[in-house]
Design an enzyme around this catalytic site. Structure first.
Site, PDB file in Angstrom:
ATOM      1  N   LYS A 112      -8.653  51.627-131.574  1.00 42.54           N
ATOM      2  CA  LYS A 112      -8.776  51.181-133.103  1.00 42.54           C
ATOM      3  C   LYS A 112      -8.168  52.117-133.800  1.00 42.54           C
ATOM      4  O   LYS A 112      -7.708  51.606-135.045  1.00 42.54           O
ATOM      5  CB  LYS A 112     -10.414  51.298-133.477  1.00 42.54           C
ATOM      6  CG  LYS A 112     -11.117  50.826-132.457  1.00 42.54           C
ATOM      7  CD  LYS A 112     -11.271  49.280-132.529  1.00 42.54           C
ATOM      8  CE  LYS A 112     -12.102  48.780-131.536  1.00 42.54           C
ATOM      9  NZ  LYS A 112     -12.417  47.186-131.708  1.00 42.54           N
TER      10      LYS A 112
HETATM   11  C1  LIG Z   1     -12.966  50.692-126.036  1.00 39.29           C
HETATM   12  C2  LIG Z   1     -12.965  49.198-126.418  1.00 39.29           C
HETATM   13  N1  LIG Z   1     -12.417  48.447-125.563  1.00 39.29           N
HETATM   14  C3  LIG Z   1     -12.501  47.033-125.809  1.00 39.29           C
HETATM   15  C4  LIG Z   1     -12.829  46.614-127.044  1.00 39.29           C
HETATM   16  C5  LIG Z   1     -12.915  45.187-127.153  1.00 39.29           C
HETATM   17  O1  LIG Z   1     -11.892  44.577-128.227  1.00 39.29           O
HETATM   18  P1  LIG Z   1     -12.051  43.523-129.200  1.00 39.29           P
HETATM   19  O2  LIG Z   1     -13.280  43.559-129.910  1.00 39.29           O
HETATM   20  O3  LIG Z   1     -10.671  43.573-130.033  1.00 39.29           O
HETATM   21  O4  LIG Z   1     -12.040  42.321-128.237  1.00 39.29           O
HETATM   22  C6  LIG Z   1     -13.556  47.484-128.085  1.00 39.29           C
HETATM   23  C7  LIG Z   1     -14.097  47.121-129.304  1.00 39.29           C
HETATM   24  O5  LIG Z   1     -13.887  46.177-130.044  1.00 39.29           O
HETATM   25  C8  LIG Z   1     -13.612  48.841-127.737  1.00 39.29           C
HETATM   26  O6  LIG Z   1     -14.035  49.783-128.397  1.00 39.29           O
HETATM   27  N1  LIG Z   2     -15.970  47.237-130.135  1.00 37.92           N
HETATM   28  C1  LIG Z   2     -15.571  47.183-131.581  1.00 37.92           C
HETATM   29  C2  LIG Z   2     -16.498  45.989-132.375  1.00 37.92           C
HETATM   30  C3  LIG Z   2     -15.856  45.728-133.653  1.00 37.92           C
HETATM   31  O1  LIG Z   2     -14.830  45.404-133.375  1.00 37.92           O
HETATM   32  P1  LIG Z   2     -13.653  44.931-134.326  1.00 37.92           P
HETATM   33  O2  LIG Z   2     -12.246  45.145-133.784  1.00 37.92           O
HETATM   34  O3  LIG Z   2     -13.817  43.667-135.073  1.00 37.92           O
HETATM   35  O4  LIG Z   2     -13.706  46.046-135.659  1.00 37.92           O
HETATM   36  C4  LIG Z   2     -16.216  48.474-132.174  1.00 37.92           C
HETATM   37  O5  LIG Z   2     -16.086  49.506-131.305  1.00 37.92           O
HETATM   38  O6  LIG Z   2     -16.793  48.847-133.305  1.00 37.92           O
END
Ligand SMILES: Cc1ncc(COP(=O)(O)O)c(C=O)c1O
Ligand SMILES: N[C@@H](CCOP(=O)(O)O)C(=O)O
Length: 469
Positions: A112
């Protein structure tokens, strides 16, 4: 560059407005009106370029001239200077033709940070130009919250409210959210799941009076700028493995579908990709949907990959819009059905189109633990549980082309789960020294829209008064 809503009933906006809007006014998600493309020569050139150089080339067309090139370059350089690894997102080989793309070298040890560091700077820049402030709300299953807090803490033009599911994030994730000490940050434990928290955030956006009153903005991947910044590493990794001459595949540990949608966006921009593999944990709604065409929520199960404990994958709506020929009325019907009855059926043609590029698989708890153990034994490489979900699923989709599994978090964010799986201690980097001893500050609220709105309104208005005084 203009942006349209997946539900077709919100104003068409430029980049800066989309950045501040978060969710579209009709409840939909913004996507570019047309996809910019990069030539094979440009993609080839990425092989020898730095991460910030590629980031500028990939993102500049989406900004559409609304931020000066020099300012955009400066903000990109500052954002990726917070990543101690010189490559920002390095590749590590874990098997024949199988690579992990390490996206966890930023300030909070999860992917993120890649987008969030830039978004905070972009928002600050646009707000300063407009002479205004914003109230940012975000829902987190653990990683988005910490990354947003690290990026926005102490910024004068924004108040940040992060809702996390009480008791369902790892202790490291919780401390990253509750120990910033910043006056403009509010960490709120919600008595519910991530889906409840995300529903509350969407509820705030869908209340026009509230939205305008607090100047609401969002940093979840419903915000187009999040996706935009995540497209970059698909290009850097593919180019370093021979793209555009050599096709690659990606496997993406998936929850809210933002990260893998960024991969789809890369293909629309001209990146040759054979397969995008959706990897889910026991919360396998996406894998089931790709298999059967039926998207059906059935309750969230707590797993050792808590950030992916999600049932309502917001960004799947963006793919339904694209794969369904941009049929906004069709998207509205599916989303209404999801809201009313907890499910919908993907039209056969849309599903067939999705399956030409996407595949999916699920890794249950035992499988994931086994993957962590096996990769450690075979290669001495320690996976976090989310990445292990990806690696386990990717191994079932290996072909002649390189497979790149996105490594979305550092194992030390989930030390208990890692230890249980393989007996190994995962230690936090020095940047996190003392984190677990710092005093926590957070509030606790029921999973009710009105309670959260009251909380946000009181604090954002007080902050706005303080800033004006
Ligand atoms: C460590 C981790 N892996 C994978 C994901 C999944 O990613 P996305 O929500 O973009 O599918 C998340 C949160 O969203 C995450 O925090
Ligand atoms: N896994 C995410 C969930 C929120 O996802 P986002 O990519 O839409 O912000 C988290 O860790 O908060």
């Amino acid at each position: 560059m203009k942006y349209v809503s997946t539900r077709g009933e919100a104003p068409v906006l430029g980049f800066a407005d989309v950045l501040l809007a978060g969710l579209a006014a009709d409840g939909g998600l913004y996507v570019p009106e047309t996809w910019p493309t990069l030539s094979p020569e440009t993609i080839r050139g990425f092989a020898g370029a730095s991460y910030p150089e590629v980031a500028f080339a990939v993102m500049q067309p989406f900004v559409g001239g609304e931020i000066k090139d020099a300012d955009l370059k400066r903000m990109i350089a500052e954002s990726y200077a917070t990543f101690p690894h010189p490559a920002v997102a390095p590749l590590v080989q874990i098997g024949p033709r199988h690579f992990c793309l390490e996206l966890f070298h930023g300030p909070t040890l999860a992917f993120k940070d890649v987008a969030m560091q830039l978004i905070a700077r972009l928002m600050d820049h646009v707000l300063a130009e407009r002479g205004r402030r914003a109230t940012i709300v975000g829902a987190t299953s653990g990683d988005t919250g910490g990354a947003a807090i690290a990026a926005f803490a102490g910024r004068a033009r924004t108040d940040l409210f992060i809702l996390f599911p009480n008791g369902r994030v790892s202790p490291v994730q919780q401390r990253q959210m509750t120990t910033s000490g910043a006056d403009n940050v509010y960490a709120v434990a919600i008595d519910g799941t991530f889906d409840d928290a995300q529903g509350i955030v969407k509820g705030m956006f869908n209340d026009p009076r509230f939205r305008d009153r607090v100047a609401l903005s969002g940093v979840n991947s419903i915000n187009w700028a999040r996706i935009m910044a995540q497209i970059v590493y698909y290009f850097t990794s593919a180019a370093s493995l021979g793209s555009p001459e050599r096709e690659v595949s990606f496997t993406v540990p998936t929850g809210n579908f933002g990260d893998i949608f960024a991969g789809y966006a890369a293909t629309r921009m001209g990146l040759p990709v054979k397969r995008l593999v959706v990897a889910t944990n026991a919360n396998d709604i996406l894998a089931r949907c790709l298999d059967t065409g039926r998207y059906e929520t059935n309750g969230v199960e707590a797993t050792m990959s808590p950030s992916m404990d999600i049932q309502v994958s917001s960004n799947f709506e963006r793919l339904l819009f694209e794969a369904g020929g941009r049929d906004a009325a069709g998207v509205r019907r599916m989303m209404a059905s999801l809201w009313q009855s907890g499910g919908f059926t993907v039209p056969a043609e849309t599903l067939a189109s999705i399956r030409t590029l996407f595949a999916a698989g699920r890794s249950g708890e035992e499988d994931t633990a086994r993957t962590i153990r096996r990769i450690l034994d075979d290669t001495s490489y320690l996976l976090d549980p989310h990445t292990a979900v990806g690696v386990g699923v990717a191994e079932r989709h290996l072909g002649d082309e390189p497979m790149i599994t996105l490594s979305t978090a550092h194992p030390a964010k989930f030390p208990e789960a890692v230890k249980r799986a393989c007996g190994r201690d995962a230690s936090l980097p020095v940047s996190h020294e003392g984190l677990m001893e710092r005093a926590e500050q957070f509030d606790r609220l029921p999973a009710e829209l009105s309670a959260v709105q009251t909380y946000v309104l009181a604090r954002s208005q007080a902050a706005a008064k303080g800033a004006a005084a």
